[in-house]
Design a protein around this motif. Sequence first.
Motif, PDB file in Angstrom:
ATOM      1  N   ILE A 149       4.734  -8.536  -5.043  1.00  0.00           N
ATOM      2  CA  ILE A 149       5.913  -9.324  -4.635  1.00  0.00           C
ATOM      3  C   ILE A 149       5.692  -9.956  -3.266  1.00  0.00           C
ATOM      4  CG2 ILE A 149       8.330  -9.105  -3.901  1.00  0.00           C
ATOM      5  CD1 ILE A 149       8.720  -7.068  -6.116  1.00  0.00           C
ATOM      6  N   GLY A 150       5.064  -9.220  -2.352  1.00  0.00           N
ATOM      7  CA  GLY A 150       4.816  -9.742  -1.004  1.00  0.00           C
ATOM      8  C   GLY A 150       3.512 -10.479  -0.854  1.00  0.00           C
ATOM      9  N   GLY A 151       2.775 -10.675  -1.977  1.00  0.00           N
ATOM     10  CA  GLY A 151       1.517 -11.411  -1.920  1.00  0.00           C
ATOM     11  C   GLY A 151       0.424 -10.670  -1.178  1.00  0.00           C
ATOM     12  N   MET A 152       0.345  -9.324  -1.418  1.00  0.00           N
ATOM     13  CA  MET A 152      -0.658  -8.510  -0.722  1.00  0.00           C
ATOM     14  C   MET A 152      -1.213  -7.466  -1.680  1.00  0.00           C
ATOM     15  SD  MET A 152       1.967  -6.195   1.583  1.00  0.00           S
ATOM     16  CE  MET A 152       3.213  -7.467   1.816  1.00  0.00           C
ATOM     17  N   ASP A 153      -2.234  -6.706  -1.233  1.00  0.00           N
ATOM     18  CA  ASP A 153      -2.748  -5.614  -2.049  1.00  0.00           C
ATOM     19  C   ASP A 153      -2.108  -4.294  -1.606  1.00  0.00           C
ATOM     20  OD1 ASP A 153      -4.046  -4.812   0.307  1.00  0.00           O
ATOM     21  OD2 ASP A 153      -5.899  -5.875  -0.233  1.00  0.00           O
ATOM     22  N   ARG A 154      -2.427  -3.224  -2.338  1.00  0.00           N
ATOM     23  CA  ARG A 154      -1.796  -1.931  -2.072  1.00  0.00           C
ATOM     24  C   ARG A 154      -2.135  -1.408  -0.675  1.00  0.00           C
ATOM     25  NH1 ARG A 154      -2.806   2.323  -6.713  1.00  0.00           N
ATOM     26  NH2 ARG A 154      -1.616   3.544  -5.181  1.00  0.00           N
ATOM     27  N   GLN A 155      -3.405  -1.582  -0.241  1.00  0.00           N
ATOM     28  CA  GLN A 155      -3.788  -1.069   1.076  1.00  0.00           C
ATOM     29  C   GLN A 155      -3.035  -1.785   2.198  1.00  0.00           C
ATOM     30  OE1 GLN A 155      -5.727   1.617   1.937  1.00  0.00           O
ATOM     31  NE2 GLN A 155      -4.905   1.116   3.968  1.00  0.00           N
ATOM     32  N   THR A 156      -2.885  -3.103   2.024  1.00  0.00           N
ATOM     33  CA  THR A 156      -2.134  -3.855   3.034  1.00  0.00           C
ATOM     34  C   THR A 156      -0.677  -3.394   3.069  1.00  0.00           C
ATOM     35  OG1 THR A 156      -3.572  -5.771   2.685  1.00  0.00           O
ATOM     36  CG2 THR A 156      -1.488  -6.171   3.821  1.00  0.00           C
ATOM     37  N   LEU A 157      -0.092  -3.160   1.870  1.00  0.00           N
ATOM     38  CA  LEU A 157       1.284  -2.648   1.817  1.00  0.00           C
ATOM     39  C   LEU A 157       1.374  -1.297   2.527  1.00  0.00           C
ATOM     40  CD1 LEU A 157       4.202  -2.703   0.862  1.00  0.00           C
ATOM     41  CD2 LEU A 157       3.445  -1.764  -1.335  1.00  0.00           C
ATOM     42  N   ARG A 158       0.369  -0.459   2.326  1.00  0.00           N
ATOM     43  CA  ARG A 158       0.351   0.854   2.983  1.00  0.00           C
ATOM     44  C   ARG A 158       0.369   0.697   4.506  1.00  0.00           C
ATOM     45  NH1 ARG A 158      -1.583   6.036   1.512  1.00  0.00           N
ATOM     46  NH2 ARG A 158      -2.412   7.226   3.276  1.00  0.00           N
ATOM     47  N   ASP A 159      -0.417  -0.298   5.019  1.00  0.00           N
ATOM     48  CA  ASP A 159      -0.459  -0.540   6.475  1.00  0.00           C
ATOM     49  C   ASP A 159       0.910  -0.967   6.999  1.00  0.00           C
ATOM     50  OD1 ASP A 159      -3.150   0.074   6.422  1.00  0.00           O
ATOM     51  OD2 ASP A 159      -3.793  -2.038   6.276  1.00  0.00           O
ATOM     52  N   TRP A 160       1.606  -1.845   6.229  1.00  0.00           N
ATOM     53  CA  TRP A 160       2.917  -2.306   6.674  1.00  0.00           C
ATOM     54  C   TRP A 160       3.953  -1.186   6.605  1.00  0.00           C
ATOM     55  CZ3 TRP A 160       3.068  -6.111   9.701  1.00  0.00           C
ATOM     56  CH2 TRP A 160       2.210  -7.206   9.563  1.00  0.00           C
ATOM     57  N   VAL A 161       3.811  -0.280   5.632  1.00  0.00           N
ATOM     58  CA  VAL A 161       4.706   0.881   5.579  1.00  0.00           C
ATOM     59  C   VAL A 161       4.552   1.726   6.840  1.00  0.00           C
ATOM     60  CG1 VAL A 161       5.164   3.066   4.395  1.00  0.00           C
ATOM     61  CG2 VAL A 161       4.858   0.964   3.059  1.00  0.00           C
ATOM     62  N   HIS A 162       3.290   1.947   7.258  1.00  0.00           N
ATOM     63  CA  HIS A 162       3.056   2.707   8.494  1.00  0.00           C
ATOM     64  C   HIS A 162       3.743   2.029   9.684  1.00  0.00           C
ATOM     65  CE1 HIS A 162       0.446   6.015   7.441  1.00  0.00           C
ATOM     66  NE2 HIS A 162      -0.349   5.226   6.709  1.00  0.00           N
ATOM     67  N   ARG A 163       3.588   0.712   9.799  1.00  0.00           N
ATOM     68  CA  ARG A 163       4.156  -0.003  10.942  1.00  0.00           C
ATOM     69  C   ARG A 163       5.676  -0.001  10.886  1.00  0.00           C
ATOM     70  NH1 ARG A 163       0.947  -5.495  12.307  1.00  0.00           N
ATOM     71  NH2 ARG A 163       2.742  -5.566  13.723  1.00  0.00           N
ATOM     72  N   PHE A 164       6.225  -0.116   9.658  1.00  0.00           N
ATOM     73  CA  PHE A 164       7.686  -0.076   9.508  1.00  0.00           C
ATOM     74  C   PHE A 164       8.232   1.304   9.880  1.00  0.00           C
ATOM     75  CE2 PHE A 164      11.446   0.542   6.645  1.00  0.00           C
ATOM     76  CZ  PHE A 164      12.280  -0.347   7.300  1.00  0.00           C
ATOM     77  N   ASN A 165       7.541   2.332   9.462  1.00  0.00           N
ATOM     78  CA  ASN A 165       7.981   3.690   9.796  1.00  0.00           C
ATOM     79  C   ASN A 165       7.971   3.931  11.303  1.00  0.00           C
ATOM     80  OD1 ASN A 165       8.425   4.355   7.137  1.00  0.00           O
ATOM     81  ND2 ASN A 165       6.430   5.343   6.843  1.00  0.00           N
ATOM     82  N   GLU A 166       6.973   3.348  11.997  1.00  0.00           N
ATOM     83  CA  GLU A 166       6.818   3.604  13.435  1.00  0.00           C
ATOM     84  C   GLU A 166       7.684   2.676  14.290  1.00  0.00           C
ATOM     85  OE1 GLU A 166       2.699   3.092  14.116  1.00  0.00           O
ATOM     86  OE2 GLU A 166       2.091   4.833  12.897  1.00  0.00           O
ATOM     87  N   GLN A 167       7.800   1.403  13.899  1.00  0.00           N
ATOM     88  CA  GLN A 167       8.434   0.415  14.772  1.00  0.00           C
ATOM     89  C   GLN A 167       9.694  -0.219  14.185  1.00  0.00           C
ATOM     90  OE1 GLN A 167       5.509  -2.479  16.211  1.00  0.00           O
ATOM     91  NE2 GLN A 167       3.846  -1.050  15.685  1.00  0.00           N
ATOM     92  N   GLY A 168      10.012   0.112  12.934  1.00  0.00           N
ATOM     93  CA  GLY A 168      11.178  -0.498  12.324  1.00  0.00           C
ATOM     94  C   GLY A 168      10.933  -1.952  11.955  1.00  0.00           C
TER      95      GLY A 168
END
Length: 356
Positions: free
Chosen positions: A50-69
């Motif tokens: 949906i976001g035009g990315m692969d699973r690993q990239t989504l995982r990276d954004w989840v980490h950043r969202f968890n840490e920085q909102g």
Amino acid sequence: MPAAVKLRTDYSAGALRRLATETKDAKQSRRLLSLAAVLDGMSREDAARIGGMDRQTLRDWVHRFNEQGLDGLTNSWNGGAKGRLSAEQKVELAKIVEDGPDRAVDGVVRWRRVDLQRVIKERFDVDYCDRYVGTLLQELGFSHISARPRHPMQDARIVEAYKKNFPRTLKAHLADLPKGKPIEIWWQDEARIGQKNGIVRQWARRGTRPRQPADKRYESAYLFGAICPARGAGAALVLPYADTWAMQQHLDEISRHVKRGAHAVLLLDRAGWHTTDKLKVPRNISPIFLPSRSPELNPVENVWQFMRQNWLSNRVFDTYNDIIDAACQAWRKLIAQPDTITSIGMRQWAHIGQSK
């Protein structure tokens, strides 16, 4: 395979979708939609798509969202590499460029990129390639342009004093006019138009050297021109000579173009046929002479440049009549563009208080 990272739960899927519609950052919006899909229970692979990315990239954004909102879902930009010249050094370089080279010290009469490359290395111990020097100059507000000629005997203080004191000069010349008389500011000059014509710059493909016809004959005529920038008006004659007789004809022509009921102040240089007492100046004109060796004060000089660049250069005139026709056609084209006359001719220091 690594275990899926658990997504923080202080935002609902609906809240993330609402934020995705409100943000002006398209990339952040796509990432919010992917995270909302994860919260809805969609597989990580489908959510990443949906976001035009692969699973690993989504995982990276989840980490950043968890840490920085929400701020963690935007691209961070550190502004790039720090410039090798400090702000103070750039100011100093700009002054070096503006002052120009010292021929005795630098060995050149104008700055080239390669010369400034050497100066930067010697002065600041920074080694740039010559192409980047051009980029740096543009960053500092410089462009590669043709210089205007300046008389070597010109006194800049006299020029500035003339502009500063012009309102008083104008008042003195108009002291005898009735109160409320409309005043027009006119400028006058002459240009030689002939077979030994100029060649001006043009657009061409890189690496080529375009050719233009150049005549070596010397037949010529003089275009006497005057403009009133405030009205976007002008008056001109094409004459065989520049002398007192020709100037008298032009004064009479200007007089006919002054608005009825108005009085014209005519600014002109100190050519002999301008200052001679043999001229009979029309009653609706008061001449005011510009300082010697100061052609840049007269906007008609810029009018000549505009006409040559657009209509008169890069041409060959076979006969004297062709010269006359070309000069007349060019002036008619100018008169048909009153906004151009105003744009070229307005000088703020001269157009203060045109009414008595």
